[in-house]
Design a protein around this motif. Sequence first.
Motif, PDB file in Angstrom:
ATOM      1  N   GLY A 247      34.312   7.767   8.271  1.00  0.00           N
ATOM      2  CA  GLY A 247      34.078   6.781   9.318  1.00  0.00           C
ATOM      3  C   GLY A 247      32.813   7.107  10.076  1.00  0.00           C
ATOM      4  O   GLY A 247      32.569   8.271  10.407  1.00  0.00           O
ATOM      5  N   ASP A 248      31.995   6.104  10.365  1.00  0.00           N
ATOM      6  CA  ASP A 248      30.698   6.389  10.976  1.00  0.00           C
ATOM      7  C   ASP A 248      30.464   5.593  12.259  1.00  0.00           C
ATOM      8  O   ASP A 248      31.307   4.805  12.690  1.00  0.00           O
ATOM      9  CB  ASP A 248      29.566   6.150   9.971  1.00  0.00           C
ATOM     10  CG  ASP A 248      29.474   4.703   9.491  1.00  0.00           C
ATOM     11  OD1 ASP A 248      29.655   3.790  10.316  1.00  0.00           O
ATOM     12  OD2 ASP A 248      29.210   4.488   8.289  1.00  0.00           O
ATOM     13  N   TYR A 249      29.266   5.786  12.828  1.00  0.00           N
ATOM     14  CA  TYR A 249      28.918   5.191  14.118  1.00  0.00           C
ATOM     15  C   TYR A 249      28.654   3.694  14.028  1.00  0.00           C
ATOM     16  O   TYR A 249      28.549   3.026  15.064  1.00  0.00           O
ATOM     17  CB  TYR A 249      27.695   5.910  14.709  1.00  0.00           C
ATOM     18  CG  TYR A 249      28.054   6.988  15.691  1.00  0.00           C
ATOM     19  CD1 TYR A 249      27.635   6.923  17.015  1.00  0.00           C
ATOM     20  CD2 TYR A 249      28.827   8.074  15.309  1.00  0.00           C
ATOM     21  CE1 TYR A 249      27.963   7.914  17.929  1.00  0.00           C
ATOM     22  CE2 TYR A 249      29.166   9.066  16.202  1.00  0.00           C
ATOM     23  CZ  TYR A 249      28.737   8.984  17.512  1.00  0.00           C
ATOM     24  OH  TYR A 249      29.078   9.964  18.417  1.00  0.00           O
ATOM     25  N   SER A 250      28.528   3.143  12.852  1.00  0.00           N
ATOM     26  CA  SER A 250      28.346   1.699  12.729  1.00  0.00           C
ATOM     27  C   SER A 250      29.680   0.954  12.769  1.00  0.00           C
ATOM     28  O   SER A 250      29.697  -0.275  12.750  1.00  0.00           O
ATOM     29  CB  SER A 250      27.617   1.377  11.417  1.00  0.00           C
ATOM     30  OG  SER A 250      28.461   1.603  10.295  1.00  0.00           O
ATOM     31  N   GLY A 251      30.793   1.698  12.806  1.00  0.00           N
ATOM     32  CA  GLY A 251      32.118   1.085  12.779  1.00  0.00           C
ATOM     33  C   GLY A 251      32.675   0.912  11.377  1.00  0.00           C
ATOM     34  O   GLY A 251      33.743   0.338  11.200  1.00  0.00           O
ATOM     35  N   GLN A 252      31.974   1.428  10.384  1.00  0.00           N
ATOM     36  CA  GLN A 252      32.373   1.253   8.982  1.00  0.00           C
ATOM     37  C   GLN A 252      33.155   2.467   8.480  1.00  0.00           C
ATOM     38  O   GLN A 252      32.898   3.600   8.869  1.00  0.00           O
ATOM     39  CB  GLN A 252      31.124   1.056   8.114  1.00  0.00           C
ATOM     40  CG  GLN A 252      31.383   0.906   6.630  1.00  0.00           C
ATOM     41  CD  GLN A 252      30.118   0.616   5.860  1.00  0.00           C
ATOM     42  OE1 GLN A 252      29.613  -0.510   5.881  1.00  0.00           O
ATOM     43  NE2 GLN A 252      29.576   1.612   5.190  1.00  0.00           N
ATOM     44  N   VAL A 253      34.113   2.204   7.592  1.00  0.00           N
ATOM     45  CA  VAL A 253      34.846   3.256   6.894  1.00  0.00           C
ATOM     46  C   VAL A 253      34.525   3.156   5.413  1.00  0.00           C
ATOM     47  O   VAL A 253      34.632   2.080   4.817  1.00  0.00           O
ATOM     48  CB  VAL A 253      36.365   3.137   7.111  1.00  0.00           C
ATOM     49  CG1 VAL A 253      37.113   4.211   6.319  1.00  0.00           C
ATOM     50  CG2 VAL A 253      36.708   3.249   8.589  1.00  0.00           C
ATOM     51  N   THR A 254      34.103   4.269   4.831  1.00  0.00           N
ATOM     52  CA  THR A 254      33.729   4.317   3.416  1.00  0.00           C
ATOM     53  C   THR A 254      34.719   5.196   2.668  1.00  0.00           C
ATOM     54  O   THR A 254      35.087   6.273   3.136  1.00  0.00           O
ATOM     55  CB  THR A 254      32.311   4.901   3.246  1.00  0.00           C
ATOM     56  OG1 THR A 254      31.391   4.109   3.999  1.00  0.00           O
ATOM     57  CG2 THR A 254      31.892   4.918   1.781  1.00  0.00           C
ATOM     58  N   ILE A 255      35.156   4.722   1.493  1.00  0.00           N
ATOM     59  CA  ILE A 255      36.055   5.509   0.634  1.00  0.00           C
ATOM     60  C   ILE A 255      35.265   5.997  -0.570  1.00  0.00           C
ATOM     61  O   ILE A 255      34.661   5.197  -1.291  1.00  0.00           O
ATOM     62  CB  ILE A 255      37.267   4.679   0.178  1.00  0.00           C
ATOM     63  CG1 ILE A 255      38.036   4.144   1.384  1.00  0.00           C
ATOM     64  CG2 ILE A 255      38.190   5.529  -0.696  1.00  0.00           C
ATOM     65  CD1 ILE A 255      39.257   3.322   1.011  1.00  0.00           C
TER      66      ILE A 255
END
Length: 416
Positions: A189-197
Motif C-alpha cells: 500500500g502506498d501514498y497514492s492510496g493504491q494497493v498493489t498485489i
Amino acid sequence: MANCNHASLRGFFFLADARWKFCLRFILWTFIHNEIEAFQDVVNTAVIIPKEDGVISVSQDRTVRVWLKRDSGQYWPSVYHTMPAPCSCMSFNPETRRISVGMDNGVVSVSEQNKTLTCVAFTNITFAHQGGVTVVLFVLEMEWVLSTGQDKSFTWHCSESGQQLGTYRTTAWVSGLQFDVETRHAFVGDYSGQVTILKLEQDNCNLVTTFKGHTGNVTALYWDPVQRVLFSGSSDHSIIMWDIGGRKGTAIELQGHNERVQGLCYAPHTRQLISCGSDGGIVIWNMDVARQETPEWLDSDSCQKCEQPFFWNFKQMWDTKKIGLRQHHCRKCGQAVCGKCSSKRSTIPLLGFEFEVRVCDSCHESITDEERAPTATFHDSKHAVVHMHYEPTRSWLLTSGADKVIKLWDMTPVVS
C-alpha cells in the motif's frame, strides 16, 4: 421535589452527569494493563513478546529496547541497544526471536537468534534503500526480509547472507506491507492510496493486480490468510475490507475514525477488527455480520428526486428559469440529490457508517432501528496513536503514541 428550586435541580443534574462521565472514564481505563515511559523520542514500532511479560520497542531516538516486567509490576529495559540511525520500523519473529530493524538511513539490520533476549546483537546489515525504510517484515519460511522505503521501492533480501534477491519500483512511498506465505503474494500500500498485489519468486516478481479505494494515502494493512481478506486503513479516515478470496472484487468500507487510521489488527477467533487512529480512538469492529458494499455515487445533471437542476446545468436553469442547486449524494442509495431532498442524517452500520451521514429522505424513512444498531464499540486511548500491535493469545493490545508512551491494554472485556 416540588420544593426544589431551579438552581438545585441544575446542580443535581450536573452532579449526575459528572458521575456518569467519571464512571464511563473508569470503565474505559480498566482495560489498561500498564504503561512504559522514559523515551527521548517517538516510539515508531513496538510489539508484545508472546507468552511473556515483555515488550520490544524501536524509537526515533535510535534505540532498540527489550522491556521485561519485574516483580514490582513495572517494565524495565533488560536490553538497551543503540543503532547508527533513527529506527523507523521493526519486525519480530517469536520462533527465532530475531529482530529486524529498518532505519532512516535506508539500512535494514537483522539480529542473531536469541532464546532469552537478554542480549541483542545485530550481524546482518543490508543497505536496502536509498531513503528511509518505511516497513520491514521477516518471513521465516523463506528466510526472506521484505522491506519498503521512501525511495519508492519494495525489496526482498536473504536474511542469512544479506544478499538482495529482487526489487520492485512503486509509484509512491510505500506505507503498508503484508505477505501471504502460502501463495507468496505481497500486498503493498502506498501514498497514492493504491494497493498493489505482487507474486514473489526467488529472484523476481510478477504484478498480479492493483486496486484503489482510498482518497488518501494507505497508512496500514492487515492480511487475514484464513478468510483471505485484506484490510487497508488510510489518512482519509476510512478502512476498506477487500475480499480477495471468496467474492473477488468486493470492497466493504468502514467509517469510524475522525482522523487518519494508524494501525489495524484482527482477532480471528472472534472475527473482530481492531483499528486505532491519530485521534486516539480504538475501535472494535464486529466483522461477523452481513455487511454490504457502499453504493457507487451516481452522476446526474439534476436532482434524482425533485429534478431541480444542479448549478452547472445551464440549459435546464435557462429553460426552467431556476437557479441551480449544489449536488450531494445519498450514502445509502448513491443517488445524486439536492440539499432539500437529503436534509436527514442517519447511521448505517451495515454499510460501515457508524457516524451519522447524509441520506435522502426516502432512504431515511426506510432505515429501521435494527439497521441503525451499531456494529462497533469505541474507546479512548488517551494519546495520539502512532502504532499498534495485538497479541491474540492473551488479548493484549499495545499502542505507542506521539506522547512517547507505550500503553498495554487488556482487551478481554471487549474482544470476546
